[in-house]
Design an enzyme around this catalytic site. Structure first.
Site, mmCIF file in Angstrom:
data_model
loop_
_atom_site.group_PDB
_atom_site.id
_atom_site.type_symbol
_atom_site.label_atom_id
_atom_site.label_comp_id
_atom_site.label_asym_id
_atom_site.label_seq_id
_atom_site.Cartn_x
_atom_site.Cartn_y
_atom_site.Cartn_z
ATOM 1 N N TYR A 1 7.316 7.478 17.966
ATOM 2 C CA TYR A 1 7.434 7.517 16.508
ATOM 3 C C TYR A 1 8.634 8.350 16.087
ATOM 4 O O TYR A 1 9.419 7.946 15.213
ATOM 5 C CB TYR A 1 6.151 8.086 15.911
ATOM 6 C CG TYR A 1 6.139 8.150 14.404
ATOM 7 C CD1 TYR A 1 6.091 6.996 13.637
ATOM 8 C CD2 TYR A 1 6.168 9.383 13.744
ATOM 9 C CE1 TYR A 1 6.076 7.057 12.245
ATOM 10 C CE2 TYR A 1 6.145 9.454 12.364
ATOM 11 C CZ TYR A 1 6.098 8.289 11.619
ATOM 12 O OH TYR A 1 6.076 8.358 10.240
ATOM 13 N N THR B 1 -1.675 8.661 1.986
ATOM 14 C CA THR B 1 -1.565 7.204 1.967
ATOM 15 C C THR B 1 -2.601 6.613 2.921
ATOM 16 O O THR B 1 -3.182 7.331 3.743
ATOM 17 C CB THR B 1 -0.158 6.751 2.403
ATOM 18 O OG1 THR B 1 0.024 7.060 3.793
ATOM 19 C CG2 THR B 1 0.919 7.437 1.575
ATOM 20 N N SER C 1 0.852 -1.193 0.000
ATOM 21 C CA SER C 1 0.000 0.000 0.000
ATOM 22 C C SER C 1 0.890 1.246 0.000
ATOM 23 O O SER C 1 2.103 1.168 0.158
ATOM 24 C CB SER C 1 -0.926 0.033 1.220
ATOM 25 O OG SER C 1 -0.187 0.203 2.421
ATOM 26 N N LYS D 1 12.009 7.305 13.735
ATOM 27 C CA LYS D 1 12.335 7.971 12.480
ATOM 28 C C LYS D 1 13.661 8.719 12.552
ATOM 29 O O LYS D 1 14.384 8.831 11.555
ATOM 30 C CB LYS D 1 11.189 8.912 12.078
ATOM 31 C CG LYS D 1 9.920 8.168 11.688
ATOM 32 C CD LYS D 1 10.180 7.170 10.566
ATOM 33 C CE LYS D 1 8.950 6.415 10.128
ATOM 34 N NZ LYS D 1 9.209 5.515 8.981
ATOM 35 N N LEU E 1 3.197 4.394 -0.099
ATOM 36 C CA LEU E 1 4.446 4.752 -0.760
ATOM 37 C C LEU E 1 5.119 3.554 -1.402
ATOM 38 O O LEU E 1 5.636 3.642 -2.520
ATOM 39 C CB LEU E 1 5.399 5.407 0.253
ATOM 40 C CG LEU E 1 4.906 6.673 0.963
ATOM 41 C CD1 LEU E 1 5.965 7.170 1.940
ATOM 42 C CD2 LEU E 1 4.533 7.759 -0.038
ATOM 43 N N ASP F 1 7.159 -10.698 7.651
ATOM 44 C CA ASP F 1 7.275 -9.740 8.747
ATOM 45 C C ASP F 1 8.714 -9.252 8.706
ATOM 46 O O ASP F 1 9.648 -10.018 8.961
ATOM 47 C CB ASP F 1 6.966 -10.439 10.069
ATOM 48 C CG ASP F 1 7.208 -9.558 11.287
ATOM 49 O OD1 ASP F 1 7.696 -8.423 11.123
ATOM 50 O OD2 ASP F 1 6.927 -10.012 12.415
ATOM 51 N N SER G 1 10.704 10.403 8.389
ATOM 52 C CA SER G 1 9.601 11.355 8.471
ATOM 53 C C SER G 1 10.104 12.674 9.033
ATOM 54 O O SER G 1 11.111 12.713 9.765
ATOM 55 C CB SER G 1 8.501 10.787 9.382
ATOM 56 O OG SER G 1 7.601 11.788 9.811
#
Length: 254
Positions: A161, A196, A15, A165, A17, A59, A148
């Site tokens: 998060y 997305t 899915s 990143k 990107l 995975d 990100s």
């Protein structure tokens, strides 16, 4: 590196990107290996792309799964020239939540997928690339990771998060230096504000609220725009050890 005829393995390709990268590279004559947790979906999407595509379930944080995906890619196409990693999860992981300290398992899960998983695919793909015959520029392969804006300037509540990143950004230079003189370039795209399916989880309204902080254009990015930069990085042999931002000039507010 000329994309045509090369083999590209894409982590997180079912899915967003990753899927855009698979289509973009296949359209330019590459063999593409779509890797995702949903094996049946990966196989279905590969069939839709055509004979030059292979879908594999894995995975990415599981070394045995990734080894099997790498083997499937080599068995089908002979080797691997490019690895693009887009797989990851996003979520609210602060130090302290509404009910007290955050369960460290939430942070560990995010770290395991976003960082350990990316490292795992990079490591195993690079081992194959190092066996490739170098081209006239001495190049054997290219690795592209996905970070990100949060990795450079996140906001409250997104510590978990942001940490994952930031780690990917921090991995870029030492990885590129590890392969100095050995023919593998490593770069990380620092992406922000893309349309997305992850927005269906994190909230499209919240994303729309952030567009006012984009310099230009004031819209969400298209996945094919991300894929285009990935393709340019592969084709431009002087692009190495970099963390280019792709975010319409977005800066996350306090």
């Amino acid at each position: 590196m000329d994309i045509k005829g090369k083999t590209v393995i894409v982590g997180g390709a079912t899915s967003g990107l990753g899927l855009a990268v698979a289509h973009y590279f296949a359209d330019r004559g590459a063999n593409v290996v779509l890797v995702g947790r949903r094996g049946e979906l990966a196989a279905k999407l590969a069939t839709e792309i055509g004979d030059r595509a292979l879908g594999v379930g894995a995975d990415i944080a599981n070394a045995k799964h990734v080894a099997a995906a790498i083997k499937a890619a080599v068995d089908r196409f002979g080797t691997i020239h490019v690895n693009v990693n887009t797989a990851g999860i996003q979520g609210f992981v602060p130090l302290v939540g509404p009910n007290g300290p955050t369960n460290v398992a939430e942070f560990a899960q995010m770290w395991n997928i976003n960082v350990v998983g990316t490292f795992n695919v990079m490591s195993q793909a690079a081992a194959v690339m190092l066996e490739n015959e170098p081209d006239e520029d001495g190049e054997r392969g290219v690795i592209i990771n996905t970070s990100s804006d949060a990795g450079e300037e996140s906001t409250a509540g997104m510590l978990g998060y942001a940490a994952t990143k930031a780690a990917l950004i921090g991995m870029t230079l030492p990885a590129a230096r590890e392969f100095a003189g050995r023919g593998i370039r490593v770069n990380t795209i620092v992406a922000g504000g893309f349309d997305t399916p992850i927005l269906d989880v994190t909230g499209r309204d919240a994303a729309a609220d952030q567009i006012q902080f984009f310099a230009n254009p004031r819209r969400l990015g298209r996945p094919d725009e991300f894929a285009a930069l990935a393709a340019h990085i592969v084709e431009n042999g002087f692009f190495n050890a970099a963390n280019p931002r792709l975010d319409a000039g977005y800066r996350i507010p306090l």
